[in-house]
Design a protein around this motif. Sequence first.
Motif, PDB file in Angstrom:
ATOM      1  N   VAL A  46      -6.058   4.692   8.929  1.00  0.00           N
ATOM      2  CA  VAL A  46      -5.162   5.084   7.837  1.00  0.00           C
ATOM      3  C   VAL A  46      -3.774   5.375   8.389  1.00  0.00           C
ATOM      4  O   VAL A  46      -3.633   5.887   9.506  1.00  0.00           O
ATOM      5  N   PRO A  47      -2.732   5.061   7.623  1.00  0.00           N
ATOM      6  CA  PRO A  47      -1.393   5.455   8.060  1.00  0.00           C
ATOM      7  C   PRO A  47      -1.233   6.971   7.931  1.00  0.00           C
ATOM      8  O   PRO A  47      -1.817   7.586   7.035  1.00  0.00           O
ATOM      9  N   GLU A  52       0.125   3.994  -0.707  1.00  0.00           N
ATOM     10  CA  GLU A  52      -0.944   3.790  -1.673  1.00  0.00           C
ATOM     11  C   GLU A  52      -1.853   2.612  -1.318  1.00  0.00           C
ATOM     12  O   GLU A  52      -3.066   2.694  -1.460  1.00  0.00           O
ATOM     13  N   ALA A  53      -1.297   1.513  -0.868  1.00  0.00           N
ATOM     14  CA  ALA A  53      -2.096   0.326  -0.550  1.00  0.00           C
ATOM     15  C   ALA A  53      -1.530  -0.367   0.686  1.00  0.00           C
ATOM     16  O   ALA A  53      -0.416  -0.073   1.121  1.00  0.00           O
ATOM     17  N   ALA A  54      -2.294  -1.296   1.221  1.00  0.00           N
ATOM     18  CA  ALA A  54      -1.877  -2.008   2.429  1.00  0.00           C
ATOM     19  C   ALA A  54      -0.522  -2.683   2.260  1.00  0.00           C
ATOM     20  O   ALA A  54       0.261  -2.762   3.212  1.00  0.00           O
ATOM     21  N   LEU A  87     -14.197  -6.120   8.709  1.00  0.00           N
ATOM     22  CA  LEU A  87     -12.927  -5.411   8.548  1.00  0.00           C
ATOM     23  C   LEU A  87     -12.470  -5.646   7.120  1.00  0.00           C
ATOM     24  O   LEU A  87     -12.615  -6.761   6.608  1.00  0.00           O
ATOM     25  N   GLY A  88     -11.905  -4.626   6.481  1.00  0.00           N
ATOM     26  CA  GLY A  88     -11.476  -4.877   5.114  1.00  0.00           C
ATOM     27  C   GLY A  88     -10.559  -3.852   4.498  1.00  0.00           C
ATOM     28  O   GLY A  88     -10.626  -2.664   4.803  1.00  0.00           O
ATOM     29  N   TRP A  89      -9.686  -4.354   3.638  1.00  0.00           N
ATOM     30  CA  TRP A  89      -8.793  -3.555   2.810  1.00  0.00           C
ATOM     31  C   TRP A  89      -9.211  -3.765   1.354  1.00  0.00           C
ATOM     32  O   TRP A  89      -9.425  -4.902   0.944  1.00  0.00           O
ATOM     33  N   ASN A  90      -9.276  -2.720   0.564  1.00  0.00           N
ATOM     34  CA  ASN A  90      -9.410  -2.818  -0.886  1.00  0.00           C
ATOM     35  C   ASN A  90      -8.077  -2.349  -1.448  1.00  0.00           C
ATOM     36  O   ASN A  90      -7.625  -1.250  -1.118  1.00  0.00           O
ATOM     37  N   CYS A  91      -7.437  -3.164  -2.263  1.00  0.00           N
ATOM     38  CA  CYS A  91      -6.115  -2.831  -2.799  1.00  0.00           C
ATOM     39  C   CYS A  91      -6.163  -2.836  -4.323  1.00  0.00           C
ATOM     40  O   CYS A  91      -6.395  -3.890  -4.929  1.00  0.00           O
ATOM     41  N   GLU A  92      -5.964  -1.684  -4.895  1.00  0.00           N
ATOM     42  CA  GLU A  92      -5.976  -1.434  -6.337  1.00  0.00           C
ATOM     43  C   GLU A  92      -7.414  -1.253  -6.839  1.00  0.00           C
ATOM     44  O   GLU A  92      -8.378  -1.731  -6.244  1.00  0.00           O
ATOM     45  N   HIS A 101      -4.874   5.899  -0.892  1.00  0.00           N
ATOM     46  CA  HIS A 101      -4.126   6.007   0.360  1.00  0.00           C
ATOM     47  C   HIS A 101      -4.650   4.827   1.164  1.00  0.00           C
ATOM     48  O   HIS A 101      -5.869   4.702   1.363  1.00  0.00           O
ATOM     49  N   ALA A 102      -3.768   3.937   1.570  1.00  0.00           N
ATOM     50  CA  ALA A 102      -4.186   2.719   2.272  1.00  0.00           C
ATOM     51  C   ALA A 102      -5.155   3.050   3.402  1.00  0.00           C
ATOM     52  O   ALA A 102      -4.957   4.018   4.134  1.00  0.00           O
ATOM     53  N   HIS A 103      -6.208   2.250   3.527  1.00  0.00           N
ATOM     54  CA  HIS A 103      -7.164   2.444   4.616  1.00  0.00           C
ATOM     55  C   HIS A 103      -7.878   1.135   4.926  1.00  0.00           C
ATOM     56  O   HIS A 103      -8.298   0.410   4.039  1.00  0.00           O
ATOM     57  N   LEU A 104      -7.972   0.853   6.211  1.00  0.00           N
ATOM     58  CA  LEU A 104      -8.646  -0.342   6.722  1.00  0.00           C
ATOM     59  C   LEU A 104     -10.052   0.060   7.159  1.00  0.00           C
ATOM     60  O   LEU A 104     -10.218   0.887   8.058  1.00  0.00           O
TER      61      LEU A 104
END
Length: 132
Positions: A46-47, A52-54, A87-92, A101-104
């Motif tokens: 996480v940053p 909010e998103a990647a 590995l994955g990002w979920n956006c929205e 909060h953006a998280h990989l």
Amino acid sequence: MNNCMFCHTELVENQTITLSNEHCLFLQLDQFQVKGTQLEGSGLIVPRKHREAAFDLTEAEWNATYSLLQEVKTYIDEKHRPHGYNLGWNCEYVAGQSIFHAHLHVIPRYDDEPMAGKGIRYFLKSKDNVRA
């Protein structure tokens, strides 16, 4: 963000900052499960700043995420010896993001787990069994 669990890591019990750099943290929970299976070593990058998103990450945060991901892989490889990774990002919301909060996701995978061999394509196949 006053109630964001990634801005305020102390809000989540049993959450550990395992590795970090100037812009990012690697967080792990004592009992992280994927589809009901305990996958040892799983965690999130996480940053440090609330994004909010990647798509909201700065170039420096993207670079720091990449750098930390390499460290995380080395750490997990040495400690848990997985056989693969997701590995994955979920956006929205519509894409499955539930914490804004953006998280990989960094999910080590093992030969002996129930979902072994079932990567992202498995979940993207249609009812007609068409490959994604």
